[in-house]
Design a protein around this motif. Structure first.
Motif, PDB file in Angstrom:
ATOM      1  N   HIS A   1      -3.934  13.618  -9.956  1.00  0.00           N
ATOM      2  CA  HIS A   1      -5.097  13.715  -9.403  1.00  0.00           C
ATOM      3  C   HIS A   1      -5.386  15.057  -8.793  1.00  0.00           C
ATOM      4  O   HIS A   1      -6.237  15.317  -8.258  1.00  0.00           O
ATOM      5  CB  HIS A   1      -5.015  12.684  -8.063  1.00  0.00           C
ATOM      6  CG  HIS A   1      -5.207  11.335  -8.486  1.00  0.00           C
ATOM      7  ND1 HIS A   1      -6.278  10.622  -9.033  1.00  0.00           N
ATOM      8  CD2 HIS A   1      -4.094  10.513  -8.681  1.00  0.00           C
ATOM      9  CE1 HIS A   1      -6.108   9.358  -9.323  1.00  0.00           C
ATOM     10  NE2 HIS A   1      -4.661   9.331  -8.848  1.00  0.00           N
ATOM     11  N   GLY A   2      -4.350  16.149  -9.111  1.00  0.00           N
ATOM     12  CA  GLY A   2      -4.673  17.411  -8.735  1.00  0.00           C
ATOM     13  C   GLY A   2      -4.491  17.490  -7.032  1.00  0.00           C
ATOM     14  O   GLY A   2      -5.399  18.335  -6.554  1.00  0.00           O
ATOM     15  N   TRP A   3      -3.708  16.790  -6.500  1.00  0.00           N
ATOM     16  CA  TRP A   3      -3.373  16.803  -4.984  1.00  0.00           C
ATOM     17  C   TRP A   3      -2.216  17.467  -4.646  1.00  0.00           C
ATOM     18  O   TRP A   3      -1.333  17.738  -5.308  1.00  0.00           O
ATOM     19  CB  TRP A   3      -3.654  15.384  -4.376  1.00  0.00           C
ATOM     20  CG  TRP A   3      -4.850  14.564  -4.767  1.00  0.00           C
ATOM     21  CD1 TRP A   3      -6.211  15.234  -4.944  1.00  0.00           C
ATOM     22  CD2 TRP A   3      -4.851  13.230  -4.752  1.00  0.00           C
ATOM     23  NE1 TRP A   3      -6.986  14.135  -5.247  1.00  0.00           N
ATOM     24  CE2 TRP A   3      -6.375  12.907  -4.951  1.00  0.00           C
ATOM     25  CE3 TRP A   3      -4.163  12.089  -4.555  1.00  0.00           C
ATOM     26  CZ2 TRP A   3      -6.630  11.504  -5.196  1.00  0.00           C
ATOM     27  CZ3 TRP A   3      -4.606  10.893  -4.735  1.00  0.00           C
ATOM     28  CH2 TRP A   3      -5.880  10.511  -4.772  1.00  0.00           C
ATOM     29  N   SER A   4      -2.196  17.893  -3.226  1.00  0.00           N
ATOM     30  CA  SER A   4      -0.929  18.036  -2.888  1.00  0.00           C
ATOM     31  C   SER A   4       0.151  16.828  -2.660  1.00  0.00           C
ATOM     32  O   SER A   4      -0.575  15.802  -2.759  1.00  0.00           O
ATOM     33  CB  SER A   4      -1.215  18.814  -1.164  1.00  0.00           C
ATOM     34  OG  SER A   4      -1.344  17.719  -0.416  1.00  0.00           O
ATOM     35  N   CYS A   5       1.247  17.131  -2.567  1.00  0.00           N
ATOM     36  CA  CYS A   5       2.232  16.162  -2.545  1.00  0.00           C
ATOM     37  C   CYS A   5       2.033  15.195  -1.062  1.00  0.00           C
ATOM     38  O   CYS A   5       2.272  14.098  -1.062  1.00  0.00           O
ATOM     39  CB  CYS A   5       3.625  16.428  -2.576  1.00  0.00           C
ATOM     40  SG  CYS A   5       4.269  16.833  -4.383  1.00  0.00           S
ATOM     41  N   ASP A   6       1.593  16.046  -0.037  1.00  0.00           N
ATOM     42  CA  ASP A   6       1.374  15.350   1.026  1.00  0.00           C
ATOM     43  C   ASP A   6       0.244  14.319   1.314  1.00  0.00           C
ATOM     44  O   ASP A   6       0.376  13.313   1.673  1.00  0.00           O
ATOM     45  CB  ASP A   6       1.297  16.339   2.324  1.00  0.00           C
ATOM     46  CG  ASP A   6       0.395  17.376   2.384  1.00  0.00           C
ATOM     47  OD1 ASP A   6       0.166  17.724   1.287  1.00  0.00           O
ATOM     48  OD2 ASP A   6      -0.034  17.709   3.355  1.00  0.00           O
ATOM     49  N   ALA A   7      -0.723  14.748   0.361  1.00  0.00           N
ATOM     50  CA  ALA A   7      -2.017  13.905   0.222  1.00  0.00           C
ATOM     51  C   ALA A   7      -1.773  12.810  -0.618  1.00  0.00           C
ATOM     52  O   ALA A   7      -2.135  11.641  -0.290  1.00  0.00           O
ATOM     53  CB  ALA A   7      -3.127  14.954  -0.601  1.00  0.00           C
TER      54      ALA A   7
ATOM     55  N   GLU B   1       9.717   9.169  -5.883  1.00  0.00           N
ATOM     56  CA  GLU B   1       9.685   9.899  -7.156  1.00  0.00           C
ATOM     57  C   GLU B   1       8.528   9.556  -7.826  1.00  0.00           C
ATOM     58  O   GLU B   1       8.153  10.361  -8.638  1.00  0.00           O
ATOM     59  CB  GLU B   1      10.889   9.716  -8.142  1.00  0.00           C
ATOM     60  CG  GLU B   1      12.221  10.268  -7.664  1.00  0.00           C
ATOM     61  CD  GLU B   1      13.431   9.508  -8.535  1.00  0.00           C
ATOM     62  OE1 GLU B   1      13.428   9.048  -9.451  1.00  0.00           O
ATOM     63  OE2 GLU B   1      14.672  10.332  -8.142  1.00  0.00           O
ATOM     64  N   GLU B   2       7.701   8.716  -7.442  1.00  0.00           N
ATOM     65  CA  GLU B   2       6.314   8.489  -8.014  1.00  0.00           C
ATOM     66  C   GLU B   2       5.156   9.549  -7.450  1.00  0.00           C
ATOM     67  O   GLU B   2       4.490   9.780  -8.170  1.00  0.00           O
ATOM     68  CB  GLU B   2       5.734   7.169  -7.621  1.00  0.00           C
ATOM     69  CG  GLU B   2       6.444   5.912  -8.218  1.00  0.00           C
ATOM     70  CD  GLU B   2       6.016   4.751  -7.423  1.00  0.00           C
ATOM     71  OE1 GLU B   2       4.972   4.619  -7.077  1.00  0.00           O
ATOM     72  OE2 GLU B   2       6.819   3.759  -7.879  1.00  0.00           O
ATOM     73  N   LEU B   3       5.541  10.318  -6.289  1.00  0.00           N
ATOM     74  CA  LEU B   3       4.611  10.957  -5.744  1.00  0.00           C
ATOM     75  C   LEU B   3       4.234  12.212  -6.538  1.00  0.00           C
ATOM     76  O   LEU B   3       2.941  12.570  -6.509  1.00  0.00           O
ATOM     77  CB  LEU B   3       5.117  11.260  -4.076  1.00  0.00           C
ATOM     78  CG  LEU B   3       5.108   9.957  -3.353  1.00  0.00           C
ATOM     79  CD1 LEU B   3       5.554  10.669  -1.776  1.00  0.00           C
ATOM     80  CD2 LEU B   3       3.981   9.400  -2.930  1.00  0.00           C
ATOM     81  N   PRO B   4       5.448  12.932  -6.965  1.00  0.00           N
ATOM     82  CA  PRO B   4       4.799  14.258  -7.676  1.00  0.00           C
ATOM     83  C   PRO B   4       3.921  13.929  -8.710  1.00  0.00           C
ATOM     84  O   PRO B   4       3.019  14.834  -9.426  1.00  0.00           O
ATOM     85  CB  PRO B   4       6.233  14.904  -7.993  1.00  0.00           C
ATOM     86  CG  PRO B   4       7.065  14.525  -7.101  1.00  0.00           C
ATOM     87  CD  PRO B   4       6.576  13.132  -6.741  1.00  0.00           C
ATOM     88  N   ALA B   5       4.121  12.755  -9.573  1.00  0.00           N
ATOM     89  CA  ALA B   5       3.389  12.348 -10.731  1.00  0.00           C
ATOM     90  C   ALA B   5       2.155  12.026 -10.332  1.00  0.00           C
ATOM     91  O   ALA B   5       0.859  12.400 -10.743  1.00  0.00           O
ATOM     92  CB  ALA B   5       3.882  11.196 -11.498  1.00  0.00           C
ATOM     93  N   LEU B   6       2.002  11.198  -9.181  1.00  0.00           N
ATOM     94  CA  LEU B   6       0.567  10.937  -8.540  1.00  0.00           C
ATOM     95  C   LEU B   6      -0.073  12.168  -7.878  1.00  0.00           C
ATOM     96  O   LEU B   6      -1.507  12.459  -8.323  1.00  0.00           O
ATOM     97  CB  LEU B   6       0.415   9.868  -7.300  1.00  0.00           C
ATOM     98  CG  LEU B   6      -0.420   9.418  -6.600  1.00  0.00           C
ATOM     99  CD1 LEU B   6      -1.392   8.589  -7.405  1.00  0.00           C
ATOM    100  CD2 LEU B   6      -0.131   8.841  -5.203  1.00  0.00           C
ATOM    101  N   ALA B   7       0.284  12.986  -7.438  1.00  0.00           N
ATOM    102  CA  ALA B   7      -0.349  14.287  -6.944  1.00  0.00           C
ATOM    103  C   ALA B   7      -0.752  15.119  -8.204  1.00  0.00           C
ATOM    104  O   ALA B   7      -1.883  15.721  -8.175  1.00  0.00           O
ATOM    105  CB  ALA B   7       0.562  15.175  -6.250  1.00  0.00           C
ATOM    106  N   GLU B   8       0.082  15.221  -9.273  1.00  0.00           N
ATOM    107  CA  GLU B   8      -0.077  16.080 -10.237  1.00  0.00           C
ATOM    108  C   GLU B   8      -1.544  15.196 -11.039  1.00  0.00           C
ATOM    109  O   GLU B   8      -2.435  16.120 -11.477  1.00  0.00           O
ATOM    110  CB  GLU B   8       0.985  16.062 -11.195  1.00  0.00           C
ATOM    111  CG  GLU B   8       0.744  17.024 -12.502  1.00  0.00           C
ATOM    112  CD  GLU B   8       2.002  17.207 -13.348  1.00  0.00           C
ATOM    113  OE1 GLU B   8       1.846  17.475 -14.611  1.00  0.00           O
ATOM    114  OE2 GLU B   8       2.918  16.935 -13.057  1.00  0.00           O
TER     115      GLU B   8
ATOM    116  N   ALA C   1       1.115  11.231  -0.888  1.00  0.00           N
ATOM    117  CA  ALA C   1       2.100  10.377  -0.098  1.00  0.00           C
ATOM    118  C   ALA C   1       1.390   9.532   0.745  1.00  0.00           C
ATOM    119  O   ALA C   1       1.396   8.510   0.987  1.00  0.00           O
ATOM    120  CB  ALA C   1       3.029  11.170   0.586  1.00  0.00           C
ATOM    121  N   TYR C   2       0.384  10.235   1.433  1.00  0.00           N
ATOM    122  CA  TYR C   2      -0.706   9.556   2.534  1.00  0.00           C
ATOM    123  C   TYR C   2      -1.124   8.213   1.874  1.00  0.00           C
ATOM    124  O   TYR C   2      -1.459   7.188   2.228  1.00  0.00           O
ATOM    125  CB  TYR C   2      -1.779  10.380   3.008  1.00  0.00           C
ATOM    126  CG  TYR C   2      -2.583   9.889   3.900  1.00  0.00           C
ATOM    127  CD1 TYR C   2      -2.266   9.240   5.288  1.00  0.00           C
ATOM    128  CD2 TYR C   2      -3.890   9.842   3.809  1.00  0.00           C
ATOM    129  CE1 TYR C   2      -3.075   8.796   5.911  1.00  0.00           C
ATOM    130  CE2 TYR C   2      -4.870   9.324   4.507  1.00  0.00           C
ATOM    131  CZ  TYR C   2      -4.421   8.743   5.799  1.00  0.00           C
ATOM    132  OH  TYR C   2      -5.365   8.288   6.696  1.00  0.00           O
TER     133      TYR C   2
END
Length: 78
Positions: free
Chosen positions: A39-45, A30-37, A47-48
């Motif tokens: 930094h303006g990244w895709s969720c797969d980026a 559940e941390e991934l969408p917040a991290l993506a948002e 996640a990596y």
């Protein structure tokens, strides 16, 4: 590389990420969408990047934004 091959590779990569995420706790996922948002990244980026940081693994990237975020966290770039 054709567009179809590129899409196939992207889907294979996303599937691999999802398989890795199956190994994680739900809270970590559940941390991934917040991290993506953030930094303006895709969720797969995101996640990596998250996977490398969470497991203190080296990150291999040509993406300057990912490299900067990784270095900011005090890790090495290969």
């Amino acid at each position: 590389m054709t567009r179809e091959n590129s899409q196939g590779l992207k889907q294979a990569f996303q599937w691999s990420i999802l398989q890795l995420l199956d190994l994680l706790d739900r809270e970590e996922f559940e941390e991934l969408p917040a991290l993506a948002e953030r930094h303006g990244w895709s969720c797969d980026a995101a996640a990596y990047l998250w996977f490398a940081l969470a497991h203190q693994a080296p990150l291999m990237t040509h993406d300057r934004k990912h490299a900067a975020a990784y270095l900011k966290a005090g890790n090495e770039i290969l």
